[in-house]
Design a protein around this motif. Structure first.
Motif, PDB file in Angstrom:
ATOM      1  N   GLN A   2       1.102  -0.741  -0.155  1.00  0.00           N
ATOM      2  CA  GLN A   2       0.433   0.257   0.137  1.00  0.00           C
ATOM      3  C   GLN A   2       0.946   1.332   0.237  1.00  0.00           C
ATOM      4  O   GLN A   2       1.814   1.213   0.360  1.00  0.00           O
ATOM      5  N   GLN A   4       0.354   5.480   0.751  1.00  0.00           N
ATOM      6  CA  GLN A   4       0.134   6.414   2.002  1.00  0.00           C
ATOM      7  C   GLN A   4       0.329   7.070   1.213  1.00  0.00           C
ATOM      8  O   GLN A   4       1.535   7.750   2.077  1.00  0.00           O
ATOM      9  N   SER A   6       0.293  12.078   1.394  1.00  0.00           N
ATOM     10  CA  SER A   6       0.039  13.010   1.975  1.00  0.00           C
ATOM     11  C   SER A   6       0.646  13.938   1.856  1.00  0.00           C
ATOM     12  O   SER A   6       1.328  14.414   1.777  1.00  0.00           O
ATOM     13  N   CYS A  21       4.876  10.492   0.898  1.00  0.00           N
ATOM     14  CA  CYS A  21       4.359   8.989   0.384  1.00  0.00           C
ATOM     15  C   CYS A  21       5.037   7.476   0.906  1.00  0.00           C
ATOM     16  O   CYS A  21       5.900   7.433   0.356  1.00  0.00           O
ATOM     17  N   GLY A 112      -1.073   4.773  -4.812  1.00  0.00           N
ATOM     18  CA  GLY A 112      -1.561   5.332  -3.948  1.00  0.00           C
ATOM     19  C   GLY A 112      -3.026   5.881  -4.641  1.00  0.00           C
ATOM     20  O   GLY A 112      -2.973   6.639  -5.012  1.00  0.00           O
ATOM     21  N   LYS A 113      -3.391   6.464  -3.475  1.00  0.00           N
ATOM     22  CA  LYS A 113      -4.760   7.508  -3.532  1.00  0.00           C
ATOM     23  C   LYS A 113      -3.795   8.890  -3.736  1.00  0.00           C
ATOM     24  O   LYS A 113      -3.243   9.150  -3.311  1.00  0.00           O
ATOM     25  N   THR A 115      -4.069  13.480  -4.029  1.00  0.00           N
ATOM     26  CA  THR A 115      -3.983  14.527  -2.616  1.00  0.00           C
ATOM     27  C   THR A 115      -3.988  15.328  -3.975  1.00  0.00           C
ATOM     28  O   THR A 115      -2.785  15.416  -4.665  1.00  0.00           O
TER      29      THR A 115
END
Length: 121
Positions: A2, A4, A6, A21, A112-113, A115
């Protein structure tokens, strides 16, 4: 595996933001990590990429303003964005070419998702 991301947000033109990330999971090694962005109505484009050895690549529009770095021990990539412009407004995505413990001979690209980064003029 995963990823992540930010650090996105809203800033005025000329300001700075730092994206992070972090990759987690069954990671044997990471070959390359990168940042892409997609503005409304436009295709996703590569912003910057960095290898585990530190080799970097930037799109021309961010050279001299953005700096990508990697912390191999933390499996984390950073994007320091300075002198931001309104045209930098986009959703920023990180990705990583990862070799897992299960398959150490092949790399798989994970995303990743996004931002959101919004730069107001």
């Amino acid at each position: 595996v995963q990823l992540q991301a930010s650090g996105g947000g809203s800033v005025q033109a000329g300001g700075s933001l730092r994206l992070s990330c972090a990759a987690s999971g069954s990671i044997f090694s990471i070959n390359i990590m990168g940042w892409y962005r997609q503005a409304p109505g436009k295709q996703r484009e590569l912003v910057a990429a960095i290898s585990s050895g530190g080799s970097t690549n930037y799109v021309d529009s961010v050279k001299g303003r953005f700096t990508i770095s990697i912390d191999n021990a933390k499996n984390t990539v950073y994007l320091q964005m300075n002198s931001l412009k309104s045209e930098d407004t986009a959703v920023y995505y990180c990705n990583a070419d990862v070799q897992s413990y299960r398959d150490q001979s092949h790399g798989i690209v994970y995303w990743g998702k996004g931002t959101q980064v919004t730069v107001s003029s």
